[in-house]
Enzyme design. Structure first.
Site, short mmCIF file in Angstrom:
data_model
loop_
_atom_site.label_atom_id
_atom_site.label_comp_id
_atom_site.label_asym_id
_atom_site.label_seq_id
_atom_site.Cartn_x
_atom_site.Cartn_y
_atom_site.Cartn_z
CE LYS A 1 31.01 49.05 45.33
NZ LYS A 1 31.95 50.03 45.83
CD GLU B 1 33.09 41.29 29.74
OE1 GLU B 1 34.23 40.78 29.69
OE2 GLU B 1 32.10 40.76 29.19
CB CYS C 1 41.04 44.29 32.44
SG CYS C 1 40.34 45.44 31.24
CD GLU D 1 43.82 40.68 36.55
OE1 GLU D 1 43.09 40.52 37.55
OE2 GLU D 1 43.45 41.28 35.53
P1 NAP Z 1 37.17 44.26 42.55
O1 NAP Z 1 37.91 44.22 43.82
O2 NAP Z 1 36.55 43.02 42.03
O3 NAP Z 1 36.08 45.42 42.71
C1 NAP Z 1 35.23 45.81 41.66
C2 NAP Z 1 33.99 46.46 42.22
O4 NAP Z 1 33.24 45.47 42.95
C3 NAP Z 1 34.28 47.58 43.22
O5 NAP Z 1 33.31 48.59 43.09
C4 NAP Z 1 34.14 46.86 44.55
O6 NAP Z 1 33.83 47.70 45.64
C5 NAP Z 1 32.97 45.95 44.25
N1 NAP Z 1 32.82 44.82 45.16
C6 NAP Z 1 33.74 44.29 46.00
N2 NAP Z 1 33.20 43.25 46.67
C7 NAP Z 1 31.93 43.12 46.25
C8 NAP Z 1 30.86 42.23 46.56
N3 NAP Z 1 31.01 41.25 47.45
N4 NAP Z 1 29.69 42.38 45.92
C9 NAP Z 1 29.52 43.35 44.99
N5 NAP Z 1 30.49 44.23 44.67
C10 NAP Z 1 31.68 44.12 45.28
O7 NAP Z 1 38.12 44.80 41.35
P2 NAP Z 1 39.08 46.07 41.37
O8 NAP Z 1 40.27 45.76 42.22
O9 NAP Z 1 38.30 47.30 41.64
O10 NAP Z 1 39.51 46.13 39.83
C11 NAP Z 1 40.55 45.40 39.29
C12 NAP Z 1 40.04 44.16 38.58
O11 NAP Z 1 39.11 44.56 37.56
C13 NAP Z 1 41.11 43.40 37.83
O12 NAP Z 1 40.93 42.02 38.03
C14 NAP Z 1 40.88 43.78 36.37
O13 NAP Z 1 41.35 42.83 35.44
C15 NAP Z 1 39.41 43.91 36.34
N6 NAP Z 1 38.97 44.73 35.21
C16 NAP Z 1 38.34 44.12 34.16
C17 NAP Z 1 37.94 44.88 33.06
C18 NAP Z 1 37.24 44.24 31.90
O14 NAP Z 1 36.54 44.95 31.16
N7 NAP Z 1 37.37 42.94 31.70
C19 NAP Z 1 38.18 46.26 33.04
C20 NAP Z 1 38.82 46.85 34.13
C21 NAP Z 1 39.19 46.07 35.22
P3 NAP Z 1 35.00 48.33 46.58
O15 NAP Z 1 35.84 49.17 45.69
O16 NAP Z 1 34.24 49.12 47.57
O17 NAP Z 1 35.74 47.16 47.15
#
Ligand code: NAP
Length: 483
Positions: free
Chosen positions: A175, A250, A284, A384
């Site tokens: 997804k 992650e 990130c 963050e």
């Molecule tokens: P996010 O809001 O946590 O979403 C990540 C994924 O999870 C999306 O596909 C999202 O779907 C899905 N999701 C949302 N709610 C969920 C739930 N209740 N159950 C299961 N899946 C769910 O993060 P983001 O805004 O896309 O990305 C930014 C974040 O990612 C930042 O905090 C960044 O630091 C982190 N990041 C970490 C790394 C690493 O390797 N450490 C790398 C890149 C990014 P939807 O899009 O449909 O909401």
């Protein structure tokens, strides 16, 4: 009319059972719809999982070199489409053309890398305590895995989960993030072209609550690999752990670069500036804290301010220095943190505003921002931001620099700029981060070494990339063979 794209389940492009869709827009020009995607439901997830489970035995039984052949051909199909994929990434997520091209190339290289790895899953042989006996381990796929990915590296992250999962013989349901699903769709078009057997990899788009949550919780899923925010990742880890499935999350970061007196300040400014403002601060691993020794603080602040003010901001297709935020919500959140920093007593050195004017009005553009006189306990130094905002903290010695670097809940990437070898090594020893760098920006990763965080940046279970990527997607069987 924007193109309507469908899910990919059982080797077929299929509509969601409910028939609802959502639009994805260009963050540099919100009038442009990039594509219309399926707003899938739990029933679609069920369907995809059932298909993946049914395909798993045959895929695991496919010889590793043949699995590798399909991954290699996927990489080559992507390479042929590199320019088109780059442009789509820019239009959908907002990265600059150069940043996007680098990310697409990264995905191509990941498929090529795991294509070779699929013939080398490892295993060990040990001396048995009994005569006429062999004692060895073999690596087996986990089974069927669920992958959930964020929008900020919309092709690299799906690639670095899909390729090792498939190389190891797992079947997959993925997804992608709703803000940027197109790059995963392009990967699936390439997998399809490469001849991936039906059911082996399945793509379901839709919301986190309707698609992500049921995927993470499903009892036929054997492992969940998630990248995203710490708040969502924590919930995913908890629900996956309910039935003891393997899980890897992650998550966020609050990455520091320490600047010591021996540093060349021009290099330090480049290292911090690219880390903080590259990818609009939406990495990130972005540098969000510069921890600067008092002897070079004034010089550094002046130079990083000039650097930030010199950056050209604009639509990624023009390949400026910095593109837009991905969404209105992310832009508002960044501006809110600027207010929070000011209210907490920090000084806004430069930036802090939404960009206005003809070129900017249709998109989510914000100025590169430097905040100084920051104390480590302030929210701007702890949370963050996920935007182009650099908090500068003054310290009086190396010990204080390390203490401030470690004084956060996160621990993803950290760097130091110094010419002092002892200081560099002591920093590597002491810093609480999964990636430690010397004289290098906090962003940027090589694909064949492990990547992951300490503390709240990770579930601290498995690393991703390189051999570590295969560790997560395989399990070990120990064999006692008497003859
Ligand atoms: P996010 O809001 O946590 O979403 C990540 C994924 O999870 C999306 O596909 C999202 O779907 C899905 N999701 C949302 N709610 C969920 C739930 N209740 N159950 C299961 N899946 C769910 O993060 P983001 O805004 O896309 O990305 C930014 C974040 O990612 C930042 O905090 C960044 O630091 C982190 N990041 C970490 C790394 C690493 O390797 N450490 C790398 C890149 C990014 P939807 O899009 O449909 O909401």
């Amino acid at each position: 009319m924007p193109t309507e794209y469908t899910n990919y389940v059982g080797g077929q492009w299929t509509e969601s059972e409910r028939g609802d869709t959502f639009d994805v827009r260009n963050p540099a020009d919100t009038d442009e719809v990039i594509g219309t995607y399926q707003a899938s439901t739990e029933a679609d997830v069920e369907d995809a999982i059932e298909t993946a489970v049914a395909a798993q035995g045959d895929w695991a039984g496919t010889p590793g070199p043949e699995r590798g052949r399909i991954l290699r051909d996927t990489g080559e199909a992507l390479a042929v489409r590199k320019d088109e994929a780059t442009e789509t990434l820019v239009r959908e997520e907002g990265k600059t053309r150069s940043e996007a091209a680098g990310e697409v190339q990264r995905a191509i290289d990941i498929f090529r890398y795991y294509a070779e790895k699929s013939r080398d899953l490892g295993g060990t042989s040990k001396a048995s305590s009994a005569p006429a006996s062999e004692l060895y381990t073999k690596r087996e796929p986990l089974g069927t895995v669920g992958l959930i990915t964020p929008w900020n590296y919309p092709i690299a992250i799906p690639a670095w989960k899909l390729a090792p999962a498939l190389a190891a013989g797992n079947t997959v349901v993925i997804k992608p993030a709703s803000q940027a699903p197109s790059m995963t769709r392009i990967i699936f078009e390439c997998l399809d072209k490469a001849g991936l057997p039906s059911g082996v990899a399945n793509l379901v788009t839709g919301s986190g609550s309707e698609v992500g949550a049921p995927l993470a919780a499903h009892d036929e899923i054997d492992g969940v690999s998630f990248t995203g925010s710490t708040s969502v990742g924590t919930a995913v880890a908890q629900s996956a752990a309910d039935d003891l499935k393997r899980v890897q999350c992650e998550m966020g970061g609050k990455n520091p670069t320490v600047v010591m007196p021996s540093a060349d300040i021009d290099s330090a400014v480049d290292i911090v500036g690219v880390g903080a403002f590259g990818t609009t601060g939406q990495s990130c691993t972005a540098c969000s804290r510069a921890i600067v020794h008092e002897d070079v603080y004034d010089e550094f602040v002046e130079a990083i301010t000039d650097y930030a003010e010199s950056l050209e901001i604009g639509p990624g297709l023009n390949d400026p220095d910095m593109g837009p935020h991905v969404s209105r919500g992310e832009l508002d959140s960044t501006l809110e943190y600027v207010d929070i920093a000011r209210d907490d007593g920090a000084t806004l050195q430069t930036g802090g505003n939404e960009c206005t004017g003809d070129e900017y009005d249709g998109g989510f553009f914000v100025e590169p921002t430097v905040v100084t006189e920051v104390e480590s306990e302030m929210r701007i130094a702890q949370e963050e931001v996920f935007g182009p905002v650099l908090a500068v903290v003054k310290v009086s010695d190396f010990e204080e620099a390390v203490a401030v670097a470690n004084d956060v809940d996160y621990g993803l990437s950290a760097s130091i700029v110094t010419q002092d070898l002892t200081e560099a090594n002591r920093f590597v020893d002491a810093v609480e981060a999964g990636v430690a760098k010397v004289n290098e920006k906090t962003t940027g990763l090589e694909l064949h070494v492990p990547f992951g965080g300490y503390k709240d940046s990770s579930t601290n279970t498995y690393r991703e990339q390189g051999d570590a990527g295969l560790d997560f997607f395989t399990t070990t069987k120990t064999v006692y063979m008497n003859y």
